[in-house]
Design an enzyme around this catalytic site. Structure first.
Site, short mmCIF file in Angstrom:
data_model
loop_
_atom_site.label_atom_id
_atom_site.label_comp_id
_atom_site.label_asym_id
_atom_site.label_seq_id
_atom_site.Cartn_x
_atom_site.Cartn_y
_atom_site.Cartn_z
N ARG A 1 -2.24 -11.32 4.74
CA ARG A 1 -3.07 -10.01 5.56
C ARG A 1 -4.41 -11.00 6.14
NH1 ARG A 1 -6.31 -5.67 4.49
NH2 ARG A 1 -7.20 -4.30 6.33
N ARG B 1 -18.62 2.13 3.04
CA ARG B 1 -18.96 1.90 3.73
C ARG B 1 -19.34 3.41 4.54
NH1 ARG B 1 -13.70 -0.84 5.76
NH2 ARG B 1 -13.58 -2.23 4.10
N GLU C 1 2.82 -1.58 5.63
CA GLU C 1 1.59 -2.62 6.19
C GLU C 1 2.36 -4.39 5.97
OE1 GLU C 1 -2.62 -2.37 6.09
OE2 GLU C 1 -1.98 -1.21 4.46
N GLY D 1 -10.55 1.99 2.79
CA GLY D 1 -10.89 2.19 4.30
C GLY D 1 -10.39 3.14 5.25
N ASN E 1 -2.54 -9.43 0.52
CA ASN E 1 -3.17 -8.96 0.81
C ASN E 1 -4.37 -9.24 -0.45
OD1 ASN E 1 -5.29 -6.94 2.05
ND2 ASN E 1 -3.61 -6.04 2.10
N HIS F 1 -7.21 -2.15 10.28
CA HIS F 1 -6.29 -1.45 9.97
C HIS F 1 -5.14 -1.77 11.69
CE1 HIS F 1 -9.04 0.71 7.37
NE2 HIS F 1 -8.61 0.13 6.39
#
Length: 393
Positions: free
Chosen positions: A90, A240, A382, A211, A8, A179
């Protein structure tokens, strides 16, 4: 015995896990933080709770990758590189091009780069990570696993924007969500914990970290998402901005005398969110530590909770209720106070936490017996979901 390496690659970090397959045993995991910055931190966890850590100044992504392989051999995690039989990466944005995990070919890599406009902070770094690994392990098959895959079949009413329809089709403008690897894992794990077929499951999954995104899951499939065309929109995140009026972009360009809209986009992606509101940090832990004494820290927490409640509430309404709300991600998994505050704001849905279970923070049910909707805490994985998607290929 096959070994699959999961990568990742971020703009300033490189996260990885090495799995023995098909047993899914984790042989080692690691993180390189502050890539290309002073004080790059290199960490490997392996064996019986053993840990290797080293600080190296201005470690490049290429040097970090080389160091991963060198130290895996030095620590006897592997004897030689040929033991690694697959590498999976990823990739955030697959657009409409990639609807499942794929083997990386030169053409696939080219398309990943072409999709950079859909995730400008992610796809370029992920493409670079693929190229770096190809140099180090030239004979090993590489795969791309897409974060957007989970959301490729969103109902059209939730997928498109209210633009001239011809533009949405010509330029592939739609909600892609992100995600997705995490939301996929959370959906499958929730089905196991609730002992219910995934195809009969309605959920609101909340991946809350630096995130952050929420997904509405109907009959085990993605129904709606807080993120949009890019990962910028939705709830307030670490750096963000989340949702805002698009008219702010030309307005800020005019007021700040900016010639390039990318200047404003970089500000919205890297200097906004929790960092922009608090002026302290993008890290919720640091902000929560000061919320009692710093009004801007308190405001940042309040805004973060407010945006999550807005999306969770709207998704519960869209789904006409749900089997469960799911907390995950760094903030969602480790901050019991924040979980309580979010659920308190959703009291109109008669959802309640068990204070002791919430405080304990273990995987599983954390709602009280009289809660109309169950609440689950699930540490997302993940990398495990990625290695399973690769195994299917």
């Amino acid at each position: 015995m096959q070994k699959t390496l999961i990568i990742n690659a971020g703009s300033s970090s490189l996260k990885w896990k090495l799995f023995e397959m098909p047993s899914e045993v984790i042989l080692a995991s690691g993180l390189v933080e502050r890539i290309s910055m002073p004080g790059s931190i290199f960490t490997i966890k392996y064996g019986d709770h053993q840990k290797f850590e080293k600080t190296v100044d201005n470690l490049s992504q290429e040097a970090a990758a080389k160091m991963v392989f060198d130290e895996m051999q030095n620590l006897k995690i592997i004897n030689e590189l040929s033991e690694i039989t697959a590498v999976a990466h990823r990739v955030v944005a697959g657009g409409q091009v990639f609807k499942s995990a794929v083997e990386v070919t030169p053409e696939v890599l080219k398309k990943i780069k072409e999709l950079s406009n859909f995730a400008p902070l992610h796809n370029p770094m992920e493409a670079k990570g693929i190229e770096t690994m190809a140099k180090t392990l030239p004979n090993v098959v590489q795969y791309a696993v897409f974060d957007s895959k989970f959301f490729t079949d969103l109902p059209e009413k939730n997928a498109i924007y209210s633009l001239p329809y011809e533009l949405t089709q010509k330029y592939q403008i739609r909600r892609y969500g992100e995600h997705g690897i995490s939301h996929t894992y959370l959906t499958k794990r929730a089905a196991e914990l609730l002992n219910k077929p995934k195809s009969e499951l309605d959920l609101v999954t909340m991946h809350l970290g630096s995130g952050a995104s929420l997904a509405a899951v109907k009959n085990g499939k993605a129904f709606d998402t807080s993120m949009g065309f890019t990962p910028l929109t939705g709830v307030t995140m670490g750096t963000r901005a989340g949702d805002l009026d698009p008219a702010l972009v030309p307005y800020l360009m005019q007021e700040l005398k900016a010639d390039d809209p990318n200047e404003i986009m970089m500000m919205l992606n890297q200097k906004s969110g929790l960092l922009g509101i608090s002026g302290i940090s993008p890290d919720m832990r640091e902000i929560k530590a000061k919320e009692q004494t710093d009004p801007r820290a308190k405001l940042a927490v309040d805004v973060f909770i407010n945006r999550i409640v807005k999306y969770a509430g709207s998704f519960l309404t869209e789904l006409n209720g749900a089997d469960a709300l799911v907390f995950a991600g760094g903030i969602g998994e480790h901050n019991d106070d924040l979980r309580q505050e979010i659920i308190d704001e959703l009291a109109i849905f008669n959802v309640k936490l068990d204070k002791d279970l919430n405080k304990a923070g273990h995987e599983g049910l954390i709602s009280s017996p009289d809660s109309a909707i169950k609440v689950l805490l699930i540490p997302t994985d993940e990398e495990l979901e990625m290695v399973r998607q690769v195994a299917e290929l």
